[in-house]
Write a protein that holds these residues in place. Structure first.
Motif, mmCIF file in Angstrom:
data_model
loop_
_atom_site.group_PDB
_atom_site.id
_atom_site.type_symbol
_atom_site.label_atom_id
_atom_site.label_comp_id
_atom_site.label_asym_id
_atom_site.label_seq_id
_atom_site.Cartn_x
_atom_site.Cartn_y
_atom_site.Cartn_z
ATOM 1 N N LEU A 160 0.827 -1.210 0.000
ATOM 2 C CA LEU A 160 0.000 0.000 0.000
ATOM 3 C C LEU A 160 0.859 1.257 0.000
ATOM 4 C CD1 LEU A 160 -2.830 -1.020 2.488
ATOM 5 C CD2 LEU A 160 -3.041 -0.693 0.014
ATOM 6 N N ALA A 161 1.935 1.250 0.766
ATOM 7 C CA ALA A 161 2.832 2.408 0.795
ATOM 8 C C ALA A 161 3.456 2.645 -0.579
ATOM 9 C CB ALA A 161 3.913 2.213 1.853
ATOM 10 N N LEU A 162 3.871 1.571 -1.238
ATOM 11 C CA LEU A 162 4.455 1.703 -2.576
ATOM 12 C C LEU A 162 3.428 2.233 -3.570
ATOM 13 C CD1 LEU A 162 6.482 -1.630 -2.655
ATOM 14 C CD2 LEU A 162 7.455 0.676 -2.789
ATOM 15 N N ALA A 163 2.237 1.635 -3.567
ATOM 16 C CA ALA A 163 1.200 2.041 -4.517
ATOM 17 C C ALA A 163 0.773 3.486 -4.270
ATOM 18 C CB ALA A 163 0.000 1.096 -4.418
ATOM 19 N N ARG A 164 0.692 3.891 -3.005
ATOM 20 C CA ARG A 164 0.347 5.286 -2.693
ATOM 21 C C ARG A 164 1.424 6.242 -3.182
ATOM 22 N NH1 ARG A 164 -1.698 3.259 2.818
ATOM 23 N NH2 ARG A 164 -3.947 3.150 2.442
ATOM 24 N N GLY A 165 2.645 5.736 -3.280
ATOM 25 C CA GLY A 165 3.759 6.542 -3.768
ATOM 26 C C GLY A 165 3.835 6.623 -5.279
ATOM 27 N N GLY A 166 2.875 6.028 -5.953
ATOM 28 C CA GLY A 166 2.828 6.125 -7.404
ATOM 29 C C GLY A 166 3.456 4.965 -8.154
ATOM 30 N N VAL A 167 3.908 3.947 -7.456
ATOM 31 C CA VAL A 167 4.488 2.773 -8.105
ATOM 32 C C VAL A 167 3.356 1.989 -8.764
ATOM 33 C CG1 VAL A 167 5.797 0.644 -7.709
ATOM 34 C CG2 VAL A 167 6.336 2.708 -6.390
ATOM 35 N N THR A 168 3.570 1.506 -9.978
ATOM 36 C CA THR A 168 2.535 0.729 -10.660
ATOM 37 C C THR A 168 2.210 -0.515 -9.853
ATOM 38 O OG1 THR A 168 4.084 -0.628 -11.932
ATOM 39 C CG2 THR A 168 3.397 1.473 -12.930
ATOM 40 N N PHE A 169 1.019 -1.060 -10.059
ATOM 41 C CA PHE A 169 0.605 -2.242 -9.306
ATOM 42 C C PHE A 169 1.536 -3.417 -9.573
ATOM 43 C CE2 PHE A 169 -4.158 -0.950 -8.855
ATOM 44 C CZ PHE A 169 -3.783 0.100 -8.041
ATOM 45 N N ALA A 170 1.968 -3.602 -10.800
ATOM 46 C CA ALA A 170 2.875 -4.712 -11.124
ATOM 47 C C ALA A 170 4.203 -4.547 -10.394
ATOM 48 C CB ALA A 170 3.091 -4.793 -12.625
ATOM 49 N N ASP A 171 4.779 -3.357 -10.422
ATOM 50 C CA ASP A 171 6.035 -3.105 -9.709
ATOM 51 C C ASP A 171 5.842 -3.177 -8.198
ATOM 52 O OD1 ASP A 171 7.565 -2.851 -12.000
ATOM 53 O OD2 ASP A 171 7.414 -0.667 -12.058
ATOM 54 N N THR A 172 4.709 -2.708 -7.722
ATOM 55 C CA THR A 172 4.390 -2.797 -6.299
ATOM 56 C C THR A 172 4.405 -4.251 -5.860
ATOM 57 O OG1 THR A 172 3.099 -0.760 -6.180
ATOM 58 C CG2 THR A 172 2.534 -2.478 -4.612
ATOM 59 N N ALA A 173 3.783 -5.115 -6.642
ATOM 60 C CA ALA A 173 3.723 -6.539 -6.304
ATOM 61 C C ALA A 173 5.122 -7.121 -6.149
ATOM 62 C CB ALA A 173 2.933 -7.298 -7.366
ATOM 63 N N VAL A 174 5.980 -6.867 -7.116
ATOM 64 C CA VAL A 174 7.335 -7.420 -7.094
ATOM 65 C C VAL A 174 8.127 -6.844 -5.923
ATOM 66 C CG1 VAL A 174 9.521 -7.506 -8.344
ATOM 67 C CG2 VAL A 174 7.376 -7.890 -9.561
ATOM 68 N N ARG A 175 8.076 -5.543 -5.760
ATOM 69 C CA ARG A 175 8.879 -4.885 -4.725
ATOM 70 C C ARG A 175 8.411 -5.217 -3.307
ATOM 71 N NH1 ARG A 175 9.553 1.200 -6.873
ATOM 72 N NH2 ARG A 175 10.292 1.472 -4.737
ATOM 73 N N ALA A 176 7.130 -5.530 -3.145
ATOM 74 C CA ALA A 176 6.607 -5.864 -1.815
ATOM 75 C C ALA A 176 6.743 -7.350 -1.493
ATOM 76 C CB ALA A 176 5.145 -5.436 -1.707
ATOM 77 N N GLY A 177 7.160 -8.159 -2.474
ATOM 78 C CA GLY A 177 7.398 -9.571 -2.207
ATOM 79 C C GLY A 177 6.303 -10.519 -2.640
ATOM 80 N N PHE A 178 5.400 -10.070 -3.500
ATOM 81 C CA PHE A 178 4.366 -10.946 -4.044
ATOM 82 C C PHE A 178 4.910 -11.631 -5.291
ATOM 83 C CE2 PHE A 178 2.102 -7.822 -1.572
ATOM 84 C CZ PHE A 178 1.113 -8.552 -0.942
ATOM 85 N N ALA A 179 4.360 -12.780 -5.636
ATOM 86 C CA ALA A 179 4.819 -13.514 -6.815
ATOM 87 C C ALA A 179 4.524 -12.732 -8.089
ATOM 88 C CB ALA A 179 4.163 -14.887 -6.873
ATOM 89 N N ASP A 180 3.371 -12.078 -8.129
ATOM 90 C CA ASP A 180 2.974 -11.300 -9.293
ATOM 91 C C ASP A 180 1.796 -10.401 -8.906
ATOM 92 O OD1 ASP A 180 0.742 -13.032 -9.225
ATOM 93 O OD2 ASP A 180 1.564 -14.314 -10.788
ATOM 94 N N GLN A 181 1.307 -9.636 -9.869
ATOM 95 C CA GLN A 181 0.216 -8.700 -9.595
ATOM 96 C C GLN A 181 -1.066 -9.425 -9.190
ATOM 97 O OE1 GLN A 181 -0.315 -5.700 -12.583
ATOM 98 N NE2 GLN A 181 -2.223 -4.958 -11.716
ATOM 99 N N ALA A 182 -1.319 -10.584 -9.769
ATOM 100 C CA ALA A 182 -2.521 -11.349 -9.412
ATOM 101 C C ALA A 182 -2.464 -11.801 -7.951
ATOM 102 C CB ALA A 182 -2.674 -12.552 -10.340
ATOM 103 N N HIS A 183 -1.282 -12.194 -7.498
ATOM 104 C CA HIS A 183 -1.098 -12.594 -6.098
ATOM 105 C C HIS A 183 -1.368 -11.402 -5.176
ATOM 106 C CE1 HIS A 183 1.982 -14.098 -2.866
ATOM 107 N NE2 HIS A 183 0.748 -14.307 -2.483
ATOM 108 N N LEU A 184 -0.859 -10.245 -5.533
ATOM 109 C CA LEU A 184 -1.133 -9.013 -4.782
ATOM 110 C C LEU A 184 -2.636 -8.760 -4.724
ATOM 111 C CD1 LEU A 184 -0.491 -6.217 -3.474
ATOM 112 C CD2 LEU A 184 -0.139 -5.368 -5.798
#
Length: 83
Positions: free
Chosen positions: A38-62
């Motif tokens: 949520l912090a990443l996405a609020r900072g303007g990071v795309t959902f796909a990049d947010t997923a990877v950077r936060a430790g999710f397998a992919d955007q669908a997992h997020l």
């Protein structure tokens, strides 16, 4: 690994987490990962990049975890229309 690091058994760690948070350590880890996302996405990071950077397998997992934990889609949590 956390239990070992703290010198506790896994069951004892689970009991302590239940007492302190109301849920087990794995759920706590999921919630903390969601907060990072949520912090990443609020900072303007795309959902796909947010997923990877936060430790999710992919955007669908997020997306699945957000919906399971928060009961709402990520875009809605962020106040965005259409994600």
């Amino acid at each position: 690994a956390t239990a070992d690091e703290l010198g506790l058994g896994s069951r004892q760690l689970h009991r302590r987490c239940l007492t302190a948070f109301g849920y087990g350590p794995k759920t706590l880890a999921r919630i903390l990962r969601l907060q990072r996302a949520l912090a990443l996405a609020r900072g303007g990071v795309t959902f796909a990049d947010t997923a990877v950077r936060a430790g999710f397998a992919d955007q669908a997992h997020l997306a699945r975890d957000v919906k399971e934990l928060a009961g709402r889609p990520l875009g809605e949590l962020l106040g965005r229309r259409g994600g």
